[in-house]
Design a protein around this motif. Structure first.
Motif, short mmCIF file in Angstrom:
data_model
loop_
_atom_site.label_atom_id
_atom_site.label_comp_id
_atom_site.label_asym_id
_atom_site.label_seq_id
_atom_site.Cartn_x
_atom_site.Cartn_y
_atom_site.Cartn_z
N UNK A 37 5.68 -9.86 -0.39
CA UNK A 37 6.44 -8.66 -0.07
C UNK A 37 5.49 -7.52 0.27
N UNK A 38 5.97 -6.61 1.08
CA UNK A 38 5.20 -5.42 1.44
C UNK A 38 6.09 -4.20 1.25
N UNK A 39 5.51 -3.17 0.66
CA UNK A 39 6.19 -1.90 0.55
C UNK A 39 7.05 -1.75 -0.69
N UNK A 40 7.67 -0.59 -0.80
CA UNK A 40 8.55 -0.26 -1.91
C UNK A 40 9.70 0.61 -1.37
N UNK A 70 7.41 0.74 8.10
CA UNK A 70 6.56 1.61 7.27
C UNK A 70 7.26 2.88 6.81
N UNK A 71 8.04 3.51 7.66
CA UNK A 71 8.67 4.79 7.32
C UNK A 71 9.71 4.66 6.22
N UNK A 72 10.14 3.43 5.92
CA UNK A 72 11.15 3.20 4.89
C UNK A 72 10.54 2.82 3.55
N UNK A 73 9.20 2.77 3.49
CA UNK A 73 8.50 2.41 2.25
C UNK A 73 7.97 3.67 1.57
N UNK A 74 8.29 3.83 0.29
CA UNK A 74 7.82 4.99 -0.47
C UNK A 74 6.31 4.97 -0.65
N UNK A 75 5.72 3.78 -0.62
CA UNK A 75 4.30 3.65 -0.94
C UNK A 75 3.41 3.51 0.28
N UNK A 76 3.97 3.55 1.48
CA UNK A 76 3.16 3.44 2.70
C UNK A 76 2.37 4.73 2.93
N UNK A 77 1.13 4.56 3.36
CA UNK A 77 0.29 5.70 3.71
C UNK A 77 -0.45 5.40 5.00
N UNK A 78 -0.22 6.21 6.01
CA UNK A 78 -0.90 6.05 7.29
C UNK A 78 -2.39 6.37 7.15
N UNK A 79 -3.24 5.54 7.75
CA UNK A 79 -4.67 5.80 7.72
C UNK A 79 -5.01 6.89 8.73
N UNK A 80 -5.81 7.85 8.31
CA UNK A 80 -6.19 8.96 9.18
C UNK A 80 -7.46 8.61 9.96
N UNK A 81 -7.72 9.41 10.96
CA UNK A 81 -8.91 9.19 11.80
C UNK A 81 -10.21 9.41 11.04
N UNK A 116 -2.87 1.41 11.64
CA UNK A 116 -3.46 0.93 10.40
C UNK A 116 -2.98 1.83 9.26
N UNK A 117 -2.61 1.20 8.14
CA UNK A 117 -2.17 1.97 6.99
C UNK A 117 -2.42 1.23 5.69
N UNK A 118 -1.89 1.80 4.61
CA UNK A 118 -2.00 1.23 3.27
C UNK A 118 -0.60 1.06 2.70
N UNK A 119 -0.38 -0.02 1.96
CA UNK A 119 0.88 -0.16 1.23
C UNK A 119 0.71 -1.18 0.12
N UNK A 120 1.78 -1.33 -0.64
CA UNK A 120 1.78 -2.21 -1.80
C UNK A 120 2.18 -3.62 -1.39
N UNK A 121 1.40 -4.62 -1.82
CA UNK A 121 1.71 -6.02 -1.56
C UNK A 121 2.16 -6.68 -2.86
N UNK A 122 3.18 -7.51 -2.77
CA UNK A 122 3.71 -8.18 -3.96
C UNK A 122 3.59 -9.69 -3.84
N UNK A 123 3.32 -10.36 -4.97
CA UNK A 123 3.11 -11.81 -5.00
C UNK A 123 3.95 -12.42 -6.12
#
Length: 451
Positions: free
Chosen positions: A91-94, A126-137, A174-181
């Motif tokens: 899973x990806x995101x929250x 991505x925009x629907x995930x509370x934990x997504x963070x876009x990577x900046x330049x 490119x961004x950051x988010x939560x991965x679930x296993x």
């Protein structure tokens, strides 16, 4: 006062719901089933022989020559023609969104579709995930290499472009988010890892098959680079996997384990992994058919800096590919073997020439045919490949050699060796990026539980 207390409680409750507890510091290992594409209901009309045919026809195409692309490599999946064979479900995101990602040891970047198709409601957005963070330049990762680039200082977003061997490319943010296993042995346990770097797909250039594949959510890169999943998980930088019987849709036959597995008895034979490469590059010492080792100079398999060479273990390829000298030796040995068995050579299959195939069923017990053994440099690691693996069933009436010529892909790859999934069957491969070794162990079933 009661109202104020209730309001505070609801705020805390909402924060808890929107932010699952992270197990980043406690996740020491997780085992996931490898999901065969034929086991999914959407692919019930497909057969393994059809997948093989697609991969064989892929060999007849003219491959791209993108020498200026540092990330371009043969062993990464061919998006345009590839029918992904093994997926993992994570899973990806929250809130978490379930994704089937193709397991690929030949590339490092993780990327997902990212809600690009309005007809696919199960895409990760991505925009629907509370934990997504876009990577900046200005993020150091964005300037790491030419895979990433700033999409524009005004929007301050980092993007990526990855090229593949058939001329396709994947581009996006490119961004950051939560991965679930979900643990294989404990289906009710769900472990989360925060801030995983991955790509959110914008488009696939020149793609036409995988983009329409209902189960193609993206790529799970497991390569050597710091952006691969194995290098982003806590604990030991190692993973292992095993596949058995590629032609079977039995979902229990295959797994991948992140972290250190403790169900092996004795020392696991290993071979060194050459450092400084984008893929897992090892070297072969010898190839033997039965008790006869073929006349192949080991230098054929040596990794040469700056040259596409050495031996890659790749889950993104079905067939294996050998330099011409090595392939000719293997082919000659198999031809002599099959002549002794009075088997009929078929000059063409699926309207494709230059592929060694034989008509009819293979008679006799499998043990009546010699084993093809690949011995690796140092540590005693080897692969013992049985008849039904090196002569796989390409159709009910044909058996074909599981090896092809590397030179099919052009001059750049003539010294390159790829060991694909057909050759990998019934073996455990343990990749250790702490010691830079690859452990190899024969496993007939590939479904024994990891303790």
């Amino acid at each position: 006062m009661a109202s104020s207390f209730l309001s505070s409680f609801l705020v805390i409750l909402l924060l808890y719901i929107s932010s699952p507890v992270s197990l980043t510091q406690t996740l020491t290992g997780v085992k996931l089933p490898l999901i065969h594409r034929l086991s999914l209901p959407e692919n019930s009309n497909e057969t393994f022989q059809q997948l093989v045919e697609i991969n064989l026809k892929q060999l007849e195409m003219e491959f791209a020559t993108l020498d200026d692309q540092e990330e371009f490599s043969l062993e990464t999946p061919m998006i345009r023609f590839n029918r992904c064979l093994y997926f993992v479900n994570l899973t990806i995101g929250n809130p978490p969104v379930q994704q089937y990602l193709e397991v690929d040891t030949g590339s490092s970047l993780i990327w997902v579709r990212g809600g690009t198709d309005p007809l696919r409601r199960d895409d990760y957005v991505p925009s629907e995930s509370y934990t997504f963070r876009q990577m900046s330049c200005v993020d150091p990762i964005c300037t790491w290499n030419n895979t990433f680039k700033c999409l524009g200082q005004k929007i301050n977003q980092c993007g990526y472009t990855v090229w593949y061997g058939d001329g396709t490319n994947s581009t996006g943010n490119i961004g950051y988010d939560q991965f679930g296993f979900v643990n294989y042995a404990e289906p009710k346990s769900h472990s989360f890892v925060d801030n995983v770097v991955f790509g959110s797909l914008g488009k696939i250039g020149n793609g036409n098959v995988a983009t329409k594949d209902a189960n193609f959510y993206g790529i799970l890169g497991l390569g050597t680079q710091s952006i691969s999943l194995v290098n982003q998980l806590p604990g030991p930088k190692m993973f292992s996997y095993c596949v058995s019987n590629l032609s079977s849709a039995d979902g229990s036959e295959g797994y991948i384990h992140f972290g250190e597995a403790d169900d092996y008895t004795g020392d696991l034979p290993t071979t060194p992994i050459n450092q400084g490469y984008w893929q897992y590059i090892i070297e072969i010492q010898s190839i033997c058919l039965g008790n006869v080792c073929l006349a192949i100079d080991p230098s054929v398999f040596k990794a040469i800096p700056g040259v596409k060479s050495g031996v890659s273990i790749d889950t993104g390829a079905i067939y294996s590919f050998l330099p011409d000298i090595a392939y000719d030796a293997v082919e000659d040995a198999v031809i002599k073997l099959m002549k002794s068995k009075n088997k009929t050579y078929v000059p063409e299959i699926y309207n494709i020439k230059s592929i060694l195939c034989y008509d009819g069923k293979l008679d006799g017990d499998e043990s009546s045919y010699p084993t093809l053994t690949i011995n690796f440099v140092g540590g005693g690691a080897n692969m013992e490949i049985t008849r039904n693996v090196y002569l796989h069933e390409a159709s009910p009436d044909f058996h074909c050699l599981s090896f092809q010529r590397s030179s099919r892909f052009g001059e750049r790859y003539k010294k390159y060796t790829v060991l694909g999934l057909l050759s990998q069957q019934y073996h455990v491969f343990e990749f250790n990026l702490d010691s830079w070794t690859l452990g190899i162990l024969g496993d007939k079933f590939c479904n024994d539980p990891i303790l």
